[in-house]
Design an enzyme around this catalytic site. Structure first.
Site, PDB file in Angstrom:
ATOM      1  N   ASP A   1       0.814  -1.226   0.000  1.00 18.81           N
ATOM      2  CA  ASP A   1       0.000   0.000   0.000  1.00 18.81           C
ATOM      3  C   ASP A   1       0.845   1.272   0.000  1.00 18.81           C
ATOM      4  OD1 ASP A   1       0.675  -0.306   2.726  1.00 18.81           O
ATOM      5  OD2 ASP A   1      -1.366   0.069   3.471  1.00 18.81           O
TER       6      ASP A   1
ATOM      7  N   ALA B   1      -2.519  -7.821  16.898  1.00 19.11           N
ATOM      8  CA  ALA B   1      -2.618  -9.079  16.152  1.00 19.11           C
ATOM      9  C   ALA B   1      -2.543  -8.861  14.646  1.00 19.11           C
ATOM     10  CB  ALA B   1      -3.928  -9.780  16.501  1.00 19.11           C
TER      11      ALA B   1
ATOM     12  N   GLU C   1      -1.914   8.805  12.025  1.00 21.64           N
ATOM     13  CA  GLU C   1      -0.980   7.743  12.422  1.00 21.64           C
ATOM     14  C   GLU C   1       0.443   8.069  11.958  1.00 21.64           C
ATOM     15  OE1 GLU C   1      -2.825   4.075  12.624  1.00 21.64           O
ATOM     16  OE2 GLU C   1      -0.977   2.942  12.829  1.00 21.64           O
TER      17      GLU C   1
ATOM     18  N   ASP D   1      -5.598  -0.033   5.790  1.00 22.71           N
ATOM     19  CA  ASP D   1      -6.405  -0.391   6.962  1.00 22.71           C
ATOM     20  C   ASP D   1      -7.545   0.606   7.166  1.00 22.71           C
ATOM     21  OD1 ASP D   1      -4.300  -2.106   7.089  1.00 22.71           O
ATOM     22  OD2 ASP D   1      -3.406  -1.241   8.890  1.00 22.71           O
TER      23      ASP D   1
HETATM   24  C1  GLA Z   1      -0.007  -2.497   8.440  1.00 26.30           C
HETATM   25  C2  GLA Z   1      -0.158  -1.097   7.869  1.00 26.30           C
HETATM   26  C3  GLA Z   1      -0.767  -1.143   6.469  1.00 26.30           C
HETATM   27  C4  GLA Z   1      -0.023  -2.112   5.562  1.00 26.30           C
HETATM   28  C5  GLA Z   1       0.186  -3.466   6.261  1.00 26.30           C
HETATM   29  C6  GLA Z   1       1.081  -4.390   5.486  1.00 26.30           C
HETATM   30  O1  GLA Z   1      -1.266  -3.060   8.634  1.00 26.30           O
HETATM   31  O2  GLA Z   1      -0.960  -0.305   8.714  1.00 26.30           O
HETATM   32  O3  GLA Z   1      -0.791   0.153   5.927  1.00 26.30           O
HETATM   33  O4  GLA Z   1       1.199  -1.575   5.133  1.00 26.30           O
HETATM   34  O5  GLA Z   1       0.748  -3.315   7.559  1.00 26.30           O
HETATM   35  O6  GLA Z   1       0.484  -4.765   4.289  1.00 26.30           O
END
Ligand code: GLA
Length: 383
Positions: free
Chosen positions: A38, A124, A161, A173
């Site tokens: 991402d 997790a 964040e 996410d």
């Molecule tokens: C975490 C980050 C996401 C992404 C994943 C790995 O969840 O928050 O932005 O980079 O790791 O795919």
């Protein structure tokens, strides 16, 4: 039935001696494939799940924000809209502070009493933080009638964040927590933020097994992976790894360290696997799905180096039961966390019982399994 005293409303009333005017929920997520792509402007394929963060809220007439975190023993944090400092004592409070401070760069609003609770397993790799961010944004949007759509909310959550909490995460996410569609997985292009959904096939289940491996140094390792990807792009003279191709990467092989070369190779091959997974899922080609998830896991293990032996073992055990009927791989940022499987219903009990028989014996750690459903995001249109 749950008594009112133990609902978010009950907790809110007990704490603030008033009634909340809004209650919102935002889901956690599981990513089927497309890991660490991402923030490289690539493709991801997540689904929002039936674990969520709930925020109950009421506006205040002054400029104070009061937050109570039920899941942290009713810990309380208070700050003014006019003075938002990083909280070195209570890490969770920085998500609230970060959201409020980025939201203030766009909108005018007043104080609030907020109560936060949820059941997304923390640490997790199922995005408890993003679900908190999106739930808070939705709560403020409701309290103060802010014109905020799901994509804007996701961008603000990511900004909070990145800039306030200090994790250089991508957009996946937050975007799936805001815009997930019930019963579907979402193929998201992190460059254009265009997305399209495809159904989780009937007769198949999303199974998440938490390795319960204690994650350590995650943020540092995560940020380091991001820097290594940026270094590869910079040396190849492209804006991001999305603009590079495998032939270009091989052309530059001598100019890149072995590690940086492998990091870039993971991202570039993972982007292609993510697009292929969308086609395979849409065509119900489970043999192909198995192959893609297996290759993705191997690439995370060998090229990106974000898996741990306990997780590698878990994937192996789950895949051995699934055969060509489904796939399993680590999901999320890595260094512990969960394995996701797309599994035919009839194999789920056997898969989980084989895991229960073998995982603890091999690792000394007890796993936790969740059979999940794909849910609607907090801002999704037909919610
Ligand atoms: C975490 C980050 C996401 C992404 C994943 C790995 O969840 O928050 O932005 O980079 O790791 O795919």
């Amino acid at each position: 039935m749950m008594s009112i005293g133990h609902t978010p409303i009950g907790f809110f009333e007990a704490h603030f001696k008033r009634t909340p005017t809004t209650i919102v929920q935002a889901p956690g997520r599981v990513n089927l494939i497309g890991e660490h792509t991402d923030y490289n402007q690539g493709f991801v394929f997540p689904t929002a799940i039936n674990f969520a963060t709930t925020v109950a809220a009421a506006p205040r007439e002054d400029r104070l924000i009061n937050v109570v975190a039920v899941d942290y023993g009713n810990a309380v944090s208070q700050f003014s809209l006019d003075d938002i400092a990083f909280d070195h004592q209570q890490g969770w409070s920085n998500y609230v502070r970060g959201i409020v401070s980025v939201l203030q760069t766009r909108y005018e609003f007043g104080g609030a009493d907020l109560l936060v609770t949820g059941n997304v397993p923390q640490g997790a790799g199922l995005s408890s933080s993003a679900s908190l961010e999106i739930a808070l944004l939705k709560a403020f949007a409701d309290l103060y009638q802010l014109e905020l759509d799901g994509v804007q909310a996701a961008l603000l959550g990511q900004k909070a964040e990145n800039d306030f909490v200090g994790c250089s995460c991508g957009i996946m996410d937050q975007l799936i927590s805001a815009m997930g569609q019930h019963g579907h997985a979402m193929l998201l292009d992190c460059q254009s933020l265009a997305f399209q959904s495809t159904p989780i096939p009937v007769g198949y289940q999303l199974v998440i097994v938490n390795s319960n491996v204690q994650r350590a140094l995650v943020d540092g390792e995560y940020n380091l992976r991001r820097q290594q990807c940026e270094e590869a792009a910079q040396i190849m003279g492209v804006e991001s790894l999305r603009q590079a191709s495998l032939p270009l990467l091989h052309e530059y092989r001598e100019s890149l360290s072995e590690t940086v070369f492998r990091r870039a190779r993971h991202v570039m091959t993972e982007n292609q696997r993510t697009l292929d997974m969308y086609s395979a899922l849409s065509a119900s080609d489970y043999r192909r799905i198995r192959g893609l998830m297996e290759q993705s896991h191997a690439s995370m293990r060998d090229d990106f180096e974000i898996t741990v032996p306990a997780i590698d073992y878990l994937v192996e055990v789950m895949q051995s039961v699934l055969g060509d009927a489904g796939g399993a791989r680590m999901t999320g940022g890595g260094f512990g966390g969960c394995v996701v499987a797309l599994a035919p219903e009839h194999l789920v009990p056997e898969m989980l019982s084989v895991v229960a028989e073998r995982y603890y014996v091999k690792t000394g750690i007890q796993e936790t399994a969740y059979v999940c459903t794909a849910e609607q995001g907090a801002f999704a249109p037909d919610r």
